[in-house]
Design an enzyme around this catalytic site. Structure first.
Site, PDB file in Angstrom:
ATOM      1  N   LYS A  69      15.360  87.558  60.854  1.00  0.00           N
ATOM      2  CA  LYS A  69      14.848  87.888  59.258  1.00  0.00           C
ATOM      3  C   LYS A  69      13.765  86.707  58.943  1.00  0.00           C
ATOM      4  O   LYS A  69      14.198  85.439  59.212  1.00  0.00           O
ATOM      5  CB  LYS A  69      16.012  87.624  58.345  1.00  0.00           C
ATOM      6  CG  LYS A  69      15.756  88.073  56.971  1.00  0.00           C
ATOM      7  CD  LYS A  69      17.027  87.914  55.950  1.00  0.00           C
ATOM      8  CE  LYS A  69      16.518  88.277  54.647  1.00  0.00           C
ATOM      9  NZ  LYS A  69      17.696  88.504  53.560  1.00  0.00           N
TER      10      LYS A  69
ATOM     11  N   GLU B  54      16.402  65.886  82.695  1.00  0.00           N
ATOM     12  CA  GLU B  54      16.656  64.778  81.799  1.00  0.00           C
ATOM     13  C   GLU B  54      17.221  64.924  80.601  1.00  0.00           C
ATOM     14  O   GLU B  54      17.557  64.210  79.705  1.00  0.00           O
ATOM     15  CB  GLU B  54      14.990  63.827  81.445  1.00  0.00           C
ATOM     16  CG  GLU B  54      14.693  63.451  82.940  1.00  0.00           C
ATOM     17  CD  GLU B  54      14.056  64.442  83.817  1.00  0.00           C
ATOM     18  OE1 GLU B  54      13.520  65.354  83.418  1.00  0.00           O
ATOM     19  OE2 GLU B  54      14.296  63.911  85.049  1.00  0.00           O
TER      20      GLU B  54
ATOM     21  N   TYR C 151      21.784  91.569  41.676  1.00  0.00           N
ATOM     22  CA  TYR C 151      22.739  92.809  42.068  1.00  0.00           C
ATOM     23  C   TYR C 151      24.177  92.335  42.721  1.00  0.00           C
ATOM     24  O   TYR C 151      24.259  91.001  43.187  1.00  0.00           O
ATOM     25  CB  TYR C 151      22.196  93.920  43.075  1.00  0.00           C
ATOM     26  CG  TYR C 151      21.616  93.128  44.291  1.00  0.00           C
ATOM     27  CD1 TYR C 151      22.596  93.161  45.604  1.00  0.00           C
ATOM     28  CD2 TYR C 151      20.358  92.598  44.537  1.00  0.00           C
ATOM     29  CE1 TYR C 151      22.313  92.537  46.722  1.00  0.00           C
ATOM     30  CE2 TYR C 151      19.976  92.161  45.620  1.00  0.00           C
ATOM     31  CZ  TYR C 151      21.072  91.924  46.855  1.00  0.00           C
ATOM     32  OH  TYR C 151      20.568  91.441  48.015  1.00  0.00           O
TER      33      TYR C 151
ATOM     34  N   SER D 175      26.975  90.282  53.394  1.00  0.00           N
ATOM     35  CA  SER D 175      26.940  89.679  54.862  1.00  0.00           C
ATOM     36  C   SER D 175      26.837  88.183  55.052  1.00  0.00           C
ATOM     37  O   SER D 175      26.986  87.435  56.110  1.00  0.00           O
ATOM     38  CB  SER D 175      26.034  90.197  55.865  1.00  0.00           C
ATOM     39  OG  SER D 175      24.820  89.901  55.182  1.00  0.00           O
TER      40      SER D 175
ATOM     41  N   THR E 230      21.503  92.023  55.002  1.00  0.00           N
ATOM     42  CA  THR E 230      20.482  91.462  56.287  1.00  0.00           C
ATOM     43  C   THR E 230      20.518  89.821  56.462  1.00  0.00           C
ATOM     44  O   THR E 230      20.245  89.688  57.538  1.00  0.00           O
ATOM     45  CB  THR E 230      19.299  91.405  55.122  1.00  0.00           C
ATOM     46  OG1 THR E 230      19.400  90.734  53.996  1.00  0.00           O
ATOM     47  CG2 THR E 230      18.814  92.962  54.764  1.00  0.00           C
ATOM     48  N   ASP E 231      21.474  89.183  55.722  1.00  0.00           N
ATOM     49  CA  ASP E 231      21.630  87.898  55.856  1.00  0.00           C
ATOM     50  C   ASP E 231      21.949  87.385  57.158  1.00  0.00           C
ATOM     51  O   ASP E 231      21.558  86.412  57.728  1.00  0.00           O
ATOM     52  CB  ASP E 231      22.557  87.017  54.711  1.00  0.00           C
ATOM     53  CG  ASP E 231      21.860  87.088  53.432  1.00  0.00           C
ATOM     54  OD1 ASP E 231      20.671  87.331  53.183  1.00  0.00           O
ATOM     55  OD2 ASP E 231      22.452  86.629  52.413  1.00  0.00           O
TER      56      ASP E 231
ATOM     57  N   THR F 257      23.548  94.463  51.046  1.00  0.00           N
ATOM     58  CA  THR F 257      22.654  94.848  49.879  1.00  0.00           C
ATOM     59  C   THR F 257      22.426  96.619  49.939  1.00  0.00           C
ATOM     60  O   THR F 257      22.242  97.248  48.868  1.00  0.00           O
ATOM     61  CB  THR F 257      21.511  94.329  50.209  1.00  0.00           C
ATOM     62  OG1 THR F 257      21.650  93.018  49.936  1.00  0.00           O
ATOM     63  CG2 THR F 257      20.329  94.710  49.088  1.00  0.00           C
TER      64      THR F 257
END
Length: 305
Positions: free
Chosen positions: A160, A281, A24, A56, A89-90, A10
């Site tokens: 994020k 366990e 965008y 991304s 950012t993703d 972005t």
């Protein structure tokens, strides 16, 4: 010298309407152009390199492999003080953790991004980029760091946490190391630099990298997704459990079946913070790693097999 590596995102996005912060197209502006848009950077000794140009959400193993190689090559140059990476950012937190585990650099590698495109009326990218360069040039900076909205985070704990706000990232359990205030870096703590796994681990063609998937515990989780993944072929499974990594009886049974068939299994949590307690366990714990970072840890481990 600071080297700035561009990968898209972005921060490099554009929109037809400057008032549109959502509609965008990511990864349209080159990294050199991003630097020219920040006047204070004109006085800094910088180099730029376009490693990739993608949204991304579409980050892939081949780009990770290439990025790690370019970061290592730049860090090996004695005149390079640090590196800044522009990213989307993703999946930023995943790339940050991947680079930290593979390279564990003693010099700073600072990843930054933006929530608004470069064409926005109030774009956050220029300030984030300037802050990242300031951190990369700081004498106390080391390792892979994330600089975003004035905060400095470790690669291990950054996540994020908001889908839209410009302060979209946070860290749990002391993962925020400091802040950037009007160009000045103020440290609260120092990042630990662990042992580098090394680029040799990435030598295998990415098409042949292990297949590791994430499944989620939730009301009514019955294990059918695990069995479907087994039928398709999978090398490892990360389960995002509820609370302290708890699992429904049906999901746990399916995961134990997978484990019995040689599939690696790690138990994480869908909570935003806190570790998963290990016990004899229960299925193996991923500790304090988020599900996506536990997946990277398992992937890198399986690459040795």
């Amino acid at each position: 010298m600071i080297v700035i590596l561009g990968t898209g995102g972005t921060i490099a996005g554009t929109a037809v309407d400057a008032a549109d912060n959502v509609g965008y197209t990511a990864a349209q502006v080159g990294v050199a152009q991003l630097v020219r848009a920040v006047p204070p950077l004109a006085a800094r000794r910088l180099e730029t390199e376009q490693v990739a140009q993608l949204d991304s959400k579409d980050m892939d193993f081949a780009t990770w492999q290439r990025l790690a190689q370019r970061v290592a090559a730049q860090l090996a140059r004695p005149e390079v003080r640090g590196i800044v990476i522009t990213h989307g950012t993703d999946t930023l937190e995943e790339t940050a953790y991947f680079l930290q585990r593979v390279l564990a650099p003693s010099k700073p590698v600072v990843i930054t991004a933006a929530m608004r495109p470069a064409t926005a009326l109030q774009s956050d990218g220029p300030q984030n980029l300037l802050d990242a360069v300031n951190v990369a040039g700081d004498v106390l900076a080391r390792g892979v760091l994330v600089v975003f909205a004035g905060a400095i985070h470790t690669a291990e704990q950054v996540r994020k946490v908001h889908s839209y706000r410009v302060d979209a990232f946070a860290s749990a359990d002391g993962g925020q190391l400091g802040v950037v205030e009007e160009g000045r870096v103020r440290w609260w703590a120092q990042a630990m630099v662990n042992e580098a796994l090394g680029l040799a681990r990435l030598a295998r063609p990415t098409a042949d990298w292990p297949r590791v998937q994430i499944v989620l515990n939730h009301v009514g989780a019955d294990g059918s997704i695990v069995r479907a993944l087994l039928a398709q072929g999978v090398d490892g499974l990360i389960v995002a459990g509820t609370g302290n990594g708890s699992l429904s009886a049906a999901l746990e049974q399916a995961l134990r079946e997978a484990q019995a068939r040689g599939v690696r299994v790690l138990r994480s949590t869908r909570c935003d913070a806190g570790p998963v307690t290990a016990s004899n366990e229960a299925l193996p714990s991923a500790g304090a790693l988020s599900p996506v970072k536990a997946r990277i840890e398992m992937l890198l481990d399986l690459l040795l097999d």
